[in-house]
Scaffold this motif. Structure first.
Motif, PDB file in Angstrom:
ATOM      1  N   THR A 139       0.873  -1.190   0.000  1.00  0.00           N
ATOM      2  CA  THR A 139       0.000   0.000   0.000  1.00  0.00           C
ATOM      3  C   THR A 139       0.900   1.226   0.000  1.00  0.00           C
ATOM      4  N   ARG A 140       0.593   2.122  -0.925  1.00  0.00           N
ATOM      5  CA  ARG A 140       1.547   3.203  -1.226  1.00  0.00           C
ATOM      6  C   ARG A 140       1.012   4.530  -0.684  1.00  0.00           C
ATOM      7  N   ALA A 141       1.859   5.290  -0.003  1.00  0.00           N
ATOM      8  CA  ALA A 141       1.519   6.677   0.352  1.00  0.00           C
ATOM      9  C   ALA A 141       2.525   7.565  -0.369  1.00  0.00           C
ATOM     10  N   TRP A 148      -0.528  13.700   1.529  1.00  0.00           N
ATOM     11  CA  TRP A 148      -0.203  12.379   0.979  1.00  0.00           C
ATOM     12  C   TRP A 148      -1.420  11.812   0.243  1.00  0.00           C
ATOM     13  N   THR A 149      -1.138  11.003  -0.782  1.00  0.00           N
ATOM     14  CA  THR A 149      -2.211  10.247  -1.425  1.00  0.00           C
ATOM     15  C   THR A 149      -1.942   8.768  -1.197  1.00  0.00           C
ATOM     16  N   ILE A 150      -2.982   8.070  -0.756  1.00  0.00           N
ATOM     17  CA  ILE A 150      -2.811   6.657  -0.376  1.00  0.00           C
ATOM     18  C   ILE A 150      -3.597   5.764  -1.327  1.00  0.00           C
ATOM     19  N   ASP A 151      -2.922   4.708  -1.796  1.00  0.00           N
ATOM     20  CA  ASP A 151      -3.542   3.739  -2.702  1.00  0.00           C
ATOM     21  C   ASP A 151      -3.145   2.338  -2.283  1.00  0.00           C
ATOM     22  N   ALA A 170       2.164   2.050   5.526  1.00  0.00           N
ATOM     23  CA  ALA A 170       2.226   2.246   4.069  1.00  0.00           C
ATOM     24  C   ALA A 170       3.667   2.434   3.621  1.00  0.00           C
ATOM     25  N   THR A 172       6.310   4.441   1.758  1.00  0.00           N
ATOM     26  CA  THR A 172       6.506   5.815   1.291  1.00  0.00           C
ATOM     27  C   THR A 172       7.741   5.927   0.404  1.00  0.00           C
ATOM     28  N   VAL A 187      -5.514   7.184   9.070  1.00  0.00           N
ATOM     29  CA  VAL A 187      -6.354   7.549   7.935  1.00  0.00           C
ATOM     30  C   VAL A 187      -7.815   7.632   8.391  1.00  0.00           C
ATOM     31  N   TYR A 212      -8.209   1.587  -0.333  1.00  0.00           N
ATOM     32  CA  TYR A 212      -7.772   2.993  -0.314  1.00  0.00           C
ATOM     33  C   TYR A 212      -7.515   3.385  -1.757  1.00  0.00           C
ATOM     34  N   ARG A 222       0.193  11.766   9.488  1.00  0.00           N
ATOM     35  CA  ARG A 222       1.400  10.940   9.630  1.00  0.00           C
ATOM     36  C   ARG A 222       1.737  10.763  11.114  1.00  0.00           C
TER      37      ARG A 222
END
Ligand SMILES: Cc1cc2nc3c(=O)[nH]c(=O)nc-3n(C[C@H](O)[C@H](O)[C@H](O)COP(=O)(O)OP(=O)(O)OC[C@H]3O[C@@H](n4cnc5c(N)ncnc54)[C@H](O)[C@@H]3O)c2cc1C
Length: 397
Positions: A139-141, A148-151, A170, A172, A187, A212, A222
């Protein structure tokens, strides 16, 4: 270390038992079994009103400044009664991380509301491909202006459907070594792009998949420094593992004894031996839990005592629930609410519940490895073939 309990502790136990009689109503039990969420907001708020959420946190943080042992006694008694405390427990685990590494703003915004029962938190570590090997989460931030954008996707986000925030691990920095490119976030579940779907376990408990999709959060979400996620998660994990399974073992013993009394098995040596073994396991589990709790009061939060208590307690729960369920014969397999079910179906419910206990919070295999290395000083073992490693071809390299 003193294992003896004093009069004050015993009177607190009595107070908790009286609280259970007053608040663990059939309505609460029905809501828990119909949703599968081991949390009931009304019950949780009542606990908080008593000052029993975050009781060992300082008064400035919203707690009562109590000794940690007192909190353990409260939750041990609640668990023995089968009270729905998962929301309180998970929220306090994350709270411990916030207390240690959160900013002043986060501590101010979250700790006192947690103690008042107004904020609920969930743990978002595990992903479909990253459970035991948690440092491999994908999972990427990504940096997005000031925020930040989280996916990504998490699995087994217990109470992710009820919580206000998910405490998310996540990635980063995908270019950094896997343990150093991670960061933790809180989140908000009200965020656009957050969604949740249920998963039900063998015993009917609900946990969740959480998704997400372009979730935008500010930098105030954060927790800790960028790249410090691995250390922070390990602080929280040290508070997740302990002696709570002693209480479940006690529940098991109480259910078996109730059944034995109904069946007039007082003189049955084979049944009494099983009860005796379960009582001994419950006591060993309790003492390991006391030791784990004590280890957290020092500077060594994260020591292996919690892992030892968790492995012993959960393995014992599987072993003893199987032995006691066997003793009940055909009556034992009847479900809660079915006429003639042994101990009202409690034994088979605990048996089903026990099957997953050696998985969540770290599997027995993984925790035994940690104990072998960190406590016994044994060398790292050869890597075992997990399905993921076989599929990835890693083992052939
Ligand atoms: C009911 C439930 C609630 C949960 N709640 C949460 C939650 O709230 N938040 C959250 O983030 N997660 C939660 N989890 C996830 C839980 O922590 C993981 O399931 C657990 O860490 C195992 O990961 P996995 O399922 O990916 O199994 P895997 O890691 O794929 O393991 C599969 C098997 O391989 C073995 N194995 C793996 N690696 C090794 C190794 N190095 N050496 C020896 N054996 C190994 C394991 O012991 C296991 O038997 C929950 C799980 C359950 C079942």
């Amino acid at each position: 270390m003193d294992f003896a309990t004093d009069r004050e502790t015993e009177s607190l136990r009595e107070e908790v038992r009286a609280f259970v009689r007053d608040h663990l109503s059939s309505g609460v039990r029905e809501r828990v079994s119909s949703t599968g969420d081991y949390h009931d907001q009304q019950f949780h708020r009542a606990l908080a009103e008593r000052g029993w959420v975050g009781a060992h946190w300082s008064v400035e943080e919203g707690g009562r400044g109590w000794d940690r042992n007192k909190t353990d006694v409260i939750y041990e008694e609640l668990a023995s009664a089968g009270a729905p405390t998962e929301g309180s427990a998970i929220t306090q685990i994350v709270g411990e991380a916030i207390r240690r590494v959160g900013t002043a703003e986060q501590r101010e915004r979250l700790l006192a509301p947690i103690c008042r029962g107004e904020v609920l938190l969930a743990l978002g570590y595990t992903e479909p491909g990253s459970g035991s090997d948690l440092a491999s989460v994908r999972t990427r931030a990504s940096r997005d202006g000031e925020g930040w954008t989280i996916d990504g996707q998490k699995i087994f986000t217990t109470l992710g459907n009820r919580a206000d925030y998910v405490f998310l691990l996540a990635r980063t920095d995908p270019a950094a070594p896997k343990h150093t490119g991670l960061t933790t976030f809180l989140v908000p579940t009200a965020s656009e792009g957050f969604s949740v779907a249920p998963i039900f376990t063998l015993s009917g408990q609900r946990t969740n998949v959480t998704y997400y999709s372009d979730v935008r959060v500010g930098d105030e979400a954060r927790v800790g420094e960028v790249g410090q996620g691995w250390e922070i998660v390990n602080v929280a994990l040290a508070f997740e593992r302990g002696g709570e399974f002693a209480a479940q073992l006690r529940r098991l013993v109480n259910a078996a004894v109730a059944w034995g009394q109904d069946e007039e098995l007082g003189g049955e040596a084979r049944f009494l031996i099983r009860i005796g073994r379960a009582v001994a396991s419950a006591e060993v589990s309790r003492l390991l839990g006391v030791q784990a709790s004590w280890s957290r009061t020092g500077a060594r939060a994260g020591a292996v005592e919690g892992a030892m208590a968790k492995v012993y307690g959960t393995e014992a729960l599987i072993r003893e629930s199987r032995a006691l369920l066997d003793a009940t014969g055909v009556q034992g397999v009847r479900n809660r609410g079915v006429a003639g079910a042994a101990a009202g179906g409690e034994l088979q419910h605990l048996y089903r519940e026990s099957q997953i206990a050696t998985i969540y919070g770290g599997t027995s295999e993984v925790l035994l490895t940690a104990i072998a290395q960190q406590r016994l000083g044994l060398p790292r073992g050869r890597r075992r073939p997990t399905p993921q490693r076989e599929r990835s071809g890693e083992l052939e390299q």
